[in-house]
Structures are given as C-alpha cells and as structure tokens.
Design an enzyme around this catalytic site. Structure first.
Site, PDB file in Angstrom:
ATOM      1  N   GLY A   1      -8.853  -0.740  10.306  1.00 37.77           N
ATOM      2  CA  GLY A   1      -8.621   0.254   9.323  1.00 37.77           C
ATOM      3  C   GLY A   1      -7.441  -0.992   8.629  1.00 37.77           C
ATOM      4  N   ALA A   2      -6.620  -0.183   7.478  1.00 41.24           N
ATOM      5  CA  ALA A   2      -6.179  -0.921   6.939  1.00 41.24           C
ATOM      6  C   ALA A   2      -4.625  -0.043   6.383  1.00 41.24           C
ATOM      7  CB  ALA A   2      -6.279  -1.237   5.733  1.00 41.24           C
TER       8      ALA A   2
ATOM      9  N   ASP B   1       8.954  11.795   9.018  1.00 41.77           N
ATOM     10  CA  ASP B   1       7.136  11.986   8.657  1.00 41.77           C
ATOM     11  C   ASP B   1       5.989  11.708   9.633  1.00 41.77           C
ATOM     12  OD1 ASP B   1       5.016  10.740   6.920  1.00 41.77           O
ATOM     13  OD2 ASP B   1       5.068   9.113   7.050  1.00 41.77           O
TER      14      ASP B   1
ATOM     15  N   GLU C   1      -3.735  -5.489   7.088  1.00 41.33           N
ATOM     16  CA  GLU C   1      -5.249  -4.844   8.078  1.00 41.33           C
ATOM     17  C   GLU C   1      -5.014  -4.262   9.705  1.00 41.33           C
ATOM     18  OE1 GLU C   1      -9.049  -7.223   6.117  1.00 41.33           O
ATOM     19  OE2 GLU C   1      -8.102  -7.888   8.203  1.00 41.33           O
ATOM     20  N   VAL C   2      -5.834  -3.933  10.458  1.00 45.52           N
ATOM     21  CA  VAL C   2      -4.893  -2.820  11.788  1.00 45.52           C
ATOM     22  C   VAL C   2      -6.364  -3.354  12.169  1.00 45.52           C
ATOM     23  CG1 VAL C   2      -4.485  -1.676  12.785  1.00 45.52           C
ATOM     24  CG2 VAL C   2      -3.528  -1.193  10.914  1.00 45.52           C
TER      25      VAL C   2
ATOM     26  N   PHE D   1       1.031  -2.552   4.830  1.00 49.01           N
ATOM     27  CA  PHE D   1       0.796  -4.200   4.933  1.00 49.01           C
ATOM     28  C   PHE D   1       0.238  -5.209   5.222  1.00 49.01           C
ATOM     29  CE2 PHE D   1       4.773  -1.819   6.426  1.00 49.01           C
ATOM     30  CZ  PHE D   1       5.493  -1.996   5.267  1.00 49.01           C
TER      31      PHE D   1
END
EC number: 2.7.10.1
Length: 927
Positions: free
Chosen positions: A619-620, A737, A625-626, A623
């Site tokens: 994923g992204a 959040d 990429e994940v 800040f």
C-alpha cells in the site's frame, strides 16, 4: 432517554406532501383485447373477466399442469420509460393449490417468474428476443401468499417488485410459467417521484427517484416570489420512496413582505405596517410619530418635526430635540466656576441626551460676548458631557462670563434649528497665586539651609512676599519665616537633621497653595565623616558590580554542568511531572521536543537494518510506501511485520511528522492498539516497524465479508475498538481521526486502533481539557463531532462521536456514512439534528448506543469506560440483541422527529416492554 421517549420521537412525522406514483402501463383499464405476445400458442390464453367490483377486465390464464416440462412465456407491449431510472410492477394474480388437482404429475408449480427486456424501440417480434432467460433479465420468482381450491372462490394475491437502473428508451415485461394453474388478473407498471413542494420558502420541482432504493436524487430549488436567498445552495434530496429529506439552504421573505399561506408565500405588508429586514417575522405597525400609506413598505417615514438618528433602526420611534436643561446652579471660587443642572423636562423621546458647554467672555463696554480663550480649562470636557456638572478653571479675575448649556440628543443634528440651551452669566473674583513649582537647596551647613525657588506660573497679581514653612521630619511642630524675594537662608537649625520645607506666595488676594514638600538635611561638624558620605555611593556601586560578576560566574558553571547531562534525560524527567498520580502514566506529546530524534529515541526502539527484510509493497501511506516484511531480532522468533517508509526528497517537517507518529505509538501498550516494534532512523530510507495485521483496514475487510458475521461477532469487534479507545482516553490522549479505515484487523478478528497522524496530546490541566487544532488542519467531516468542526475543539467526547460512526460502519458492513451526500450537506443535516438511521437488521440496543454517542451536548455523551461496560453486558446477554429495527439505511432520521416523509414502523406493546427491559439492563447512559 427512555425507550418510550425514543419510540415517540421516531413516530413524529413532519407535515409534507406524500410521495407520488405515475403509471406507465395498467392492464386493468384496457377496454379491448391486450393481444400480448405468447409462446407457445398453447400456453397463456387471454380471457375476459370481472374484478371485485364486477368491472370487465382482460386477464391471461394458463393451466397446463397435466403436461410435464411446461415453459410458457407471455410478453407485454413496449412500455416507454419516460426517462425514469427505476420502475415498480404491481401484479394481481390467483394460483390454484396443486394439492387440489387430482391425478397430476409432480411437475405442478405454484410460482411463476417475472422478467424484463430493455430496448431503444418497439422492435420485439414473435421470435425475437429469444424465449429464454438471456437476453431477458430476471426480476424475481413470484409466489402467492394464498392459493385456492377448486370449490373455493379464487383468492387474489398482490405483489410489487421493482427493477433498475434502466438506460434505454423502454422495456417489455415477460412472465414465464413452468407448470402452474393460475390467472394473471392485472399488471400495473409505475414509477415513484417526489412531488413539487415548498420548503423554507423555496420551490422544489417534481423529481423522479433514483436508480436504487437507497439513491438520493438532488433537486435544486428557487425562492418563491418576494423572497430572497439567505443560504445556498438550495436543494432537497428525493429518496427511493419518493419522499423529500434534508433541506439544504433556505429563502426568507424580503423586507416589506411577511410569511403567508402556512409559510409557503410572502405577502406584502398592508398600509400602516412595515417590515424593515428580511426574515420570517410578521409586519409591524408603524412606530410612534411615523406613518406609511403604501403596501410592501420597508420603512415608515417620520412625521414633520420628528426624526431618526443615523444609528437608529428603521423600527425605532421617530423622536425630536430635547428642551433646555433645568435649574442651572453656579458656584464661583475666585477664577474657577462650577456649574450643575438638571436634565431637560422633555428629552425628545430619547435616552441619549448629552450636554455641551459654550464659554463666552463679556467685556465691560457692552460689546458682544466672544468665545473664551483656549487656555480656559473646562473639566471634564466642553462637548459630549454625560454627567450634569462641569468646572471651569483659569478664568480671568473680575471678568463677566456667559455660559450656554446645550441639551442635544441623537436627532439634534437632523433639525434645522439650533440646539436648545440654558444661559447663566457669572463674574469671577480675585484669585490667589498658584503654587510654587519647586524648592531648591543652594547650600547646607550644620545650622543653616540656603533655599531658592521660582515664582508661581500664575501670580494673579503682584507678589507681596513668600512664606517658608519648615519642620523636622517626623515632628508635628512647624516654624515659618517670610522673604521678600525668591530666596532665603533658614538659620538656627540642628546639625545633621533632616527638615521638610514648603513655600507659598502672597498677593492682595491672599496666600496661594504651598509647594510640594521637599526634604533637606543640615550637615555635621565632622568633615571626614562628610567625606565618607560623599564617597558612599561609589563604594556601594563597586561592591554591587563585583557581586554581579560572581553571580554570573556561578550561573555559567551551573549551565555548563547541566549541558553535560543528557538532554533527553532532563526533558523526560520534567515531563514525568505530568503524571496524574503515582503509577498512572499520561501520554507525552512528542512535538514538544525540540529535536524529533530525541523524542523518537525516548519512546521507540532503534532496530538494526540487518534485522529487517522488506518482501513486498502492500500500500501507500501519507509519507511513502507501506510494505510487508520480516523482522528477525537476536533471541526472538522471526515475525511478519508492517514497514512504513519515508519517501526520498522529504522535508524536515515531513521527517518530524513521520517520526512523531512512531513517538506516539511507542508510548502505548494495549492489545487493541497497534504495537510499535521499533524504528530505523539511521538508515535510508527511514523506517517505522509495526506488527502486521493480516486482514488490513476494517472498512474494506467488512465490505469483502458482507453478511458473513453473526451479531455477536460484530459486537465483539466493537468491544475491542472501544477497549482500545478507553485505554487511550485514560492516558489523556485524543485520536481525532477514529474511523473504520483506521482500525486494523488480524486473522483472529482482533481489531486495533491505528493511524495516529491527526492525533495530539490532551492537556488535562483545566477542568474542560480540549485540543484546539490549527486553522489549516484537515478534518474528516463525516466522522467528526459538530463542536470539533465548528470550533476545532477535540476531546475524548469528540472521539466518542466518531466511535458512534464506526459502530454504524461495522453494523452496515463498511457502508459509507451519509452515502453520497456532500460534506457541506452532512454538516447541515447534523446541525439540524438529523442522525444516521439504523442499518438493516441492526439490534435496537446498538442503534440506541449510537444515538447516545451522537448527542449534540458533548458532556452528555457516554465515556469509553461506559461503552465498554455496555458492550460487555450485551455479550453476556445475547438475547438483548434479538430485537432489531425495522428501517433500512436509506434515510436519515431526526432527533425529536423523523425526516420529512420518513416513516419508521412502530413496535407493538409486547416489543416495547422487551426493549424497555433490555435498555434498562444494558444502557445506563443519559442522553
């Protein structure tokens, strides 16, 4: 809030126009043969019959039950859709019970199928489209509620089905019989629409419903005649049932017009009345001393001799000038005059009367009086006096003065005439001289003080002599001497003694005021002692300078020693003072650290790069990429981890925020909060390592598994999230959040709170701790409490509001809160007390808990500890989850009443008792 009260609120329906249905085709009104297409010819047969009121109708029958493998089709004529997206079909039919037919094979049916076929024109033939399910689209299999026996009159069943979205010019309906003995009595095709309506003085046009049952179609509005917009845009939402909901924007009657016809029109004000501003208020009679003879007036003009001030509102009465002040009293004190008076007999109908004083000096030769010189002091001022007293000083002695005291109010400047005033003539007396400015010491001996001074600034005549008063400091007895000039030597004094001296001047009018007291001391007989006294200031100054140098050296030494200590140790020691009580840890905001590296190393473990292996990108993030990877540390098993990377080219601010999230996570240790494994700040790129959650974000996980979990499992998910938030709340931490997208799920359905990018420390030093975000902070509108949106105030109570939205997301299996409504419309709806309805098959106790979380007054929302306790009781007593609401998630509901056109089914009395018992057992929370 009791359950009876909640059910009463849900039963209130605002007065609106009901939904409208428009027919596209209705076979019961046919007066000739329908001549619909059949296949094969031995199947459906058109016959004449009569309805319940014995009116002739055309019907189709089929009853080939003794022949196996029946496949009989019946197709209507082409039906234009008139631009609608979704249509409804009402079928009236009767079906014979297969058990009442003797000697038939097992192929007898009591159902039939409904299909439709879209086309851009009436192009169907006896052989096209083909008589099979494809290209026809199946709507449903239709089964009767009641079938009939041969000797009993046929029971008519009524079924309604809908289908869409439609995209072509029209469609055909088709009916497939697979072996039933039935009669198709009538077919009606119609669509629903929201009728033309007026809301908030705006007209909304007739609007067809959307393609889906939960669709919301926006209808733009326009103000009625003589109304103007006060908030835009003007729109209403038409729901799937053809009912209006959530008005956005509004109009109001213009000035000169008032609401009429149950607030649907704006009519003009009648003669003699007016309305000066827009709004829903009624017209008012003209204020005193004004009148109007026209219709639709927005102001009533003043009558002759009456006025309104520029600051007066149009609904103020017209007023006039005040009369002169009454009973002027004067007091003369030499060259000063004091004047006092009473307010006018007639203030002109106003309470803003002020006073002006005009000073005129009159000479003895009977010439006209002239304005006073500027050196005349009028206290407190000449113009705009609110008090009824004034003092004039610095006048000339033995001079006649004339004073005009004017009374003015807010409309005095509107009148063509001069202000009305009272006059008083006064002659001043002789004045004494003013005070001596100051006294100076010329020489001091052991028994003499030589003094001098300047004459008074205003002698008011010839100075005859001066009087000098002196006495020893602290003694009551004083002595006086006189002098003809502005100097004197006072003799016969005691040595080394302080004396207080004052001087005043005398004219023929008498003595003036004494000068300000001054202290002077005689000298002693010992000159060496005098020398020491002369040098004393220098000695004291030198000693003071040396002391300053010593103190500076000590401070420098202390600072140097403190700098040698670890900066993080000192700062962390200071922050430990923020603990509420011994043994109870409180969250520490890492953004208070000047150096982000110091904060992250304080709360996070630094991991060697050799222990981390990145396997794939999953994923992204904000800040970078994940990734998914492996972590193998000495003495520990290899573990699958999630790895967040900081993209190249980052700014110092981005690096600070990136590491700040790690500094936040590193302070938490709870099974329902994402666990930080460590950080890599010395590598490139910078990495954050957390535990890996196999099922990813909760919202997408629920959408992929729609309907697969039991209610108990869903409550377990909610309980885990609430437990994590209770832990964070106990640490005085506000998430800001909280949403299903920021909850991660592992293979055991354990949910963990994550994503601390928007979070900040909650300072509990005040009785009402809040975090006020920066003006540029991003706010997730659909999940955020109204006070946080309006005032940027985030508290644990605003997190509770967000938790209520998360509950709705979980029970609806990841549906988007407020569907496709815009953010501005969501804020408007929430402000108007609209709330999300219960999702389909939602237990009533869960929706009640949601409503508790969405109470507008934040102090009345439940705490997370109460939410956890409530969910635990529900898990222990699963029977409380069996009573479900009967609404679906297509409409909003309103606190204190439902939406316009929204109908919620009521529970019967037995269900009311059950729900009341459940609520009292599981929800000890006020609303």
């Amino acid at each position: 809030m009791t359950m009876d009260y909640l059910l009463w609120m849900c039963s209130v329906v605002l007065p609106v126009v009901l939904a409208v249905e428009e027919t596209l085709m209705d076979s019961k009104w046919a007066t000739t043969e329908l001549s619909w297409t059949t296949f094969p010819e031995s199947g459906w047969e058109e016959v004449s019959g009569y309805d319940d009121s014995m009116s002739p109708i055309r019907t189709y029958q089929v009853c080939n039950v003794r022949s196996p493998n029946q496949n009989n089709w019946l197709r209507t004529d082409f039906i234009p859709r008139k631009g609608v997206l979704r249509v409804y079909v009402e079928l009236k039919f009767s079906v014979r019970d297969c058990a009442s037919i003797p000697n038939i094979p097992g192929s007898c049916k009591e159902t039939f199928n409904l299909f439709y076929y879209e086309s851009d024109g009436d192009t169907a033939t006896e052989s096209s489209p083909l008589w099979r399910e494809n290209p026809y689209v199946k709507v449903d299999t239709i089964a009767p509620d009641e079938s009939f026996f041969l000797l009993v009159a046929g029971r008519i069943n009524t079924k309604v089905r809908s289908f869409g979205p439609l995209s072509k010019a029209g469609f055909y309906l088709a009916f497939q019989d697979l072996g039933a003995c039935m009669s198709l009595i009538s077919v009606q095709v119609f669509f629903k629409k929201c009728s033309t309506t007026i809301a908030n003085f705006a007209v909304f046009p007739e609007t067809a419903t959307g393609a889906e049952a939960t669709s919301l179609v926006i209808a733009p509005g326009a103000c009625v005649s003589n109304a103007q917009e006060v908030s835009v845009p003007l729109k209403l939402y038409c729901n799937g049932d053809g009912e209006w909901m959530v008005p956005v924007g509004s109009c109001t009657c213009m000035p000169g017009f008032e609401p009429a016809m149950t607030d649907t029109q704006c009519q003009s004000c009648t003669p003699g009345s007016f309305k000066y501003k827009h709004g829903e208020a009624s017209c008012y009679p003209c204020p005193p001393n004004s009148r109007t003879s026209s219709r639709g007036a927005n102001i009533c003009p003043c009558q002759n001799g009456f006025y309104r001030a520029d600051s007066d509102s149009p609904d103020s009465a017209c007023t006039t000038m005040p009369s002169p002040p009454k009973n002027v009293i004067s007091t003369v004190n030499e060259t000063s005059i004091s004047l006092e008076w009473e307010e006018p007999l007639d203030t002109g109908g106003r309470d803003d009367v002020i006073y002006n004083v005009v000073c005129k000096k009159c000479l003895h030769d009977q010439s006209p009086c002239t304005r006073c010189d500027d050196n005349v002091d009028i206290s407190p001022r000449r113009l705009g006096l609110t008090q009824k007293k004034v003092v004039m000083r610095n006048l000339q002695a033995h001079t006649r003065y004339s004073f005009e005291i004017q009374a003015v109010n807010g409309v005095s400047g509107k009148s063509p005439g001069a202000p009305r005033y009272a006059t008083v003539n006064i002659t001043t007396n002789q004045a004494a001289p003013s005070a001596i400015p100051t006294v100076h010491l010329m020489k001091s001996t052991s028994d003499t003080l030589s003094l001098s001074w300047l004459p008074p600034e205003k002698p008011n005549g010839v100075i005859l002599d001066y009087e000098i008063k002196y006495y020893e400091r602290g003694q009551a007895m004083s002595h006086t001497v006189t002098a003809q000039h502005s100097s004197v030597s006072v003799e016969g004094l005691r040595a080394a003694t302080p004396y207080v001296v004052q001087v005043r001047a005398r004219t023929v009018a008498g003595y003036g005021r004494y000068s300000i007291p001054k202290d002077f001391s005689t000298s002693t007989h010992s000159d060496p002692m005098k020398s020491v006294q002369d040098q004393l200031p220098l000695i004291v100054g030198s000693a003071s300078a040396g002391l300053v140098v010593i103190v500076a050296l000590v401070v420098i030494a202390i600072v140097s020693s403190r700098k040698q200590r670890s900066g993080s140790e000192l700062e962390y020691t200071e922050k430990l003072q923020q603990y509420v009580s011994p043994g109870v840890k409180v969250y520490i905001d890492p953004f208070t650290y000047e150096d982000p590296n110091e904060a992250v190393h304080e709360f996070a473990k630094e991991i060697d790069i050799s222990c981390v292996k990145i396997e794939e990108v999953i994923g992204a993030g904000e800040f970078g990429e994940v990734c998914r990877g492996c972590l193998k540390q000495p003495g520990r098993r290899e573990a699958v981890v999630a790895i967040k990377t900081l993209k190249a080219g980052y700014t110092e601010r981005q690096r600070r925020d990136f590491l700040g999230e790690a500094s936040i996570m590193g302070q938490f240790d709870h099974p329902n909060v994402i666990r930080l494994e460590g950080v890599l700040t010395r590598s490139c790129p910078v990495l954050i390592i957390t535990e890996f959650m196999e099922n990813g974000a909760l919202d997408s996980f629920l959408r992929l598994n729609d309907g697969r979990f039991t209610v108990i499992q869903l409550v377990g998910i909610l309980r885990g999230i609430a437990a994590g938030m209770k832990y964070l709340s106990d640490m005085n931490y506000v998430h800001r959040d909280l949403a299903a997208r920021n909850i991660l799920v592992n293979t055991n359905l354990v949910c963990k709170v994550s994503d601390f990018g928007l979070s900040r420390f909650l300072d509990d030093s005040s009785a009402d701790p809040t975090y006020i975000s920066s003006l540029g902070g991003k706010i997730p509108i659909r999940w955020t409490a109204p006070e946080a949106i309006a005032f940027r105030k985030f508290t644990s109570a605003s997190d509770v509001w967000s938790y209520g939205i998360v509950m709705w997301e979980v029970v609806s299996y990841g549906e988007r809160p407020y569907w496709d409504m815009g953010n501005q419309d969501v804020m408007t709806a929430v402000e108007q007390d609209y709330r999300l309805p219960p999702p389909m098959d939602c237990p009533m106790v869960l929706h009640q808990l949601m409503l508790e979380c969405w109470v507008k007054e934040r102090n009345l929302r439940p705490k997370f500890c109460q939410i956890v306790s409530t969910l635990d009781k529900l898990l222990r007593n699963a029977a409380t989850l069996k009573v479900v609401t009967s609404t679906y998630s297509g409409d909003l509901m309103r606190i204190g009443g439902t939406l316009p056109g929204h109908h919620m089914k009521s529970l019967d009395s037995s269900q009311n008792d059950i729900v009341r018992q459940q609520m009292s057992a599981t929800l000890p929370i006020r609303v």
